[in-house]
Design a protein around this motif. Structure first.
Motif, mmCIF file in Angstrom:
data_model
loop_
_atom_site.group_PDB
_atom_site.id
_atom_site.type_symbol
_atom_site.label_atom_id
_atom_site.label_comp_id
_atom_site.label_asym_id
_atom_site.label_seq_id
_atom_site.Cartn_x
_atom_site.Cartn_y
_atom_site.Cartn_z
ATOM 1 N N LEU A 33 31.118 31.729 52.600
ATOM 2 C CA LEU A 33 31.056 32.861 53.532
ATOM 3 C C LEU A 33 29.956 33.833 53.102
ATOM 4 O O LEU A 33 29.187 34.291 53.943
ATOM 5 C CB LEU A 33 32.407 33.589 53.612
ATOM 6 N N GLY A 34 29.874 34.138 51.813
ATOM 7 C CA GLY A 34 28.831 35.031 51.319
ATOM 8 C C GLY A 34 27.438 34.489 51.600
ATOM 9 O O GLY A 34 26.547 35.219 52.011
ATOM 10 N N ARG A 35 27.256 33.196 51.375
ATOM 11 C CA ARG A 35 25.950 32.562 51.635
ATOM 12 C C ARG A 35 25.584 32.657 53.112
ATOM 13 O O ARG A 35 24.483 33.026 53.474
ATOM 14 C CB ARG A 35 25.967 31.100 51.183
ATOM 15 N N ARG A 36 26.557 32.351 53.963
ATOM 16 C CA ARG A 36 26.305 32.399 55.414
ATOM 17 C C ARG A 36 26.008 33.812 55.893
ATOM 18 O O ARG A 36 25.140 34.017 56.726
ATOM 19 C CB ARG A 36 27.498 31.836 56.181
ATOM 20 N N LEU A 37 26.739 34.780 55.367
ATOM 21 C CA LEU A 37 26.504 36.177 55.777
ATOM 22 C C LEU A 37 25.126 36.648 55.326
ATOM 23 O O LEU A 37 24.430 37.344 56.084
ATOM 24 C CB LEU A 37 27.593 37.096 55.224
ATOM 25 N N GLN A 38 24.722 36.302 54.128
ATOM 26 C CA GLN A 38 23.401 36.707 53.648
ATOM 27 C C GLN A 38 22.288 36.072 54.478
ATOM 28 O O GLN A 38 21.264 36.695 54.714
ATOM 29 C CB GLN A 38 23.238 36.367 52.173
ATOM 30 N N GLN A 39 22.500 34.850 54.936
ATOM 31 C CA GLN A 39 21.492 34.184 55.763
ATOM 32 C C GLN A 39 21.411 34.793 57.162
ATOM 33 O O GLN A 39 20.325 34.951 57.698
ATOM 34 C CB GLN A 39 21.800 32.693 55.901
ATOM 35 N N THR A 40 22.563 35.107 57.742
ATOM 36 C CA THR A 40 22.569 35.571 59.138
ATOM 37 C C THR A 40 22.340 37.068 59.286
ATOM 38 O O THR A 40 21.901 37.515 60.335
ATOM 39 C CB THR A 40 23.876 35.214 59.847
ATOM 40 N N LEU A 41 22.674 37.845 58.277
ATOM 41 C CA LEU A 41 22.481 39.286 58.392
ATOM 42 C C LEU A 41 21.095 39.633 57.908
ATOM 43 O O LEU A 41 20.492 40.566 58.207
ATOM 44 C CB LEU A 41 23.540 40.051 57.593
#
Length: 137
Positions: A129-137
């Motif tokens: 989740l952290g990886r995905r949030l950093q990529q999308t935000l």
């Protein structure tokens, strides 16, 4: 085999199960992270749902706009082990489930939008989740 030998094997199996449970629980982490972005609140809400979608063994519930709850449910390995060793009585243990929850909230703070993620989760789910949030935000 005598009753004493069987009892010894059962005690050894239970000891192993407790050891496995302690090791397995080590995969649970507490999360309290914040991310900041300049995107709009509506855009962040959409990105938050997109990032949380398809996480392994996780269900998503939208609490309100800008806020979601992620629930991870699983049966621990020690339960399966004891269910096999103590068959058929051990089958009742297969009803044991662990539930962990992460809560993510997006809110406006000045010109930026902050995403606050807090709760407990399996380590791999929290990292993904952290990886995905950093990529999308």
């Amino acid at each position: 085999m005598s009753g004493g030998v069987v009892l010894a094997w059962v005690l050894i199996a239970l000891g192993l199960a407790v050891g496995i449970a302690g090791w397995w629980r080590g995969g649970v982490v507490s999360v309290d992270d914040q991310l900041t972005t300049t995107a709009t609140l509506d855009d962040v809400d959409h990105r938050l749902m997109t990032a949380a979608a398809s996480l392994p063994r996780t269900s998503i519930s939208s609490v309100s706009p800008g806020q979601i709850s992620l629930t991870t449910t699983w049966t621990p390995a020690w339960v399966v082990f004891i269910a096999v060793v103590a068959f058929p009585v051990g089958l009742v243990l297969l009803l044991v489930r662990y539930n962990l929850e992460l809560h993510a909230r997006a809110f406006q703070q000045g010109d930026a939008v902050r995403v606050h993620v807090v709760g407990r989760s399996k380590k791999r789910v929290a990292l993904e989740l952290g990886r995905r949030l950093q990529q999308t935000l």
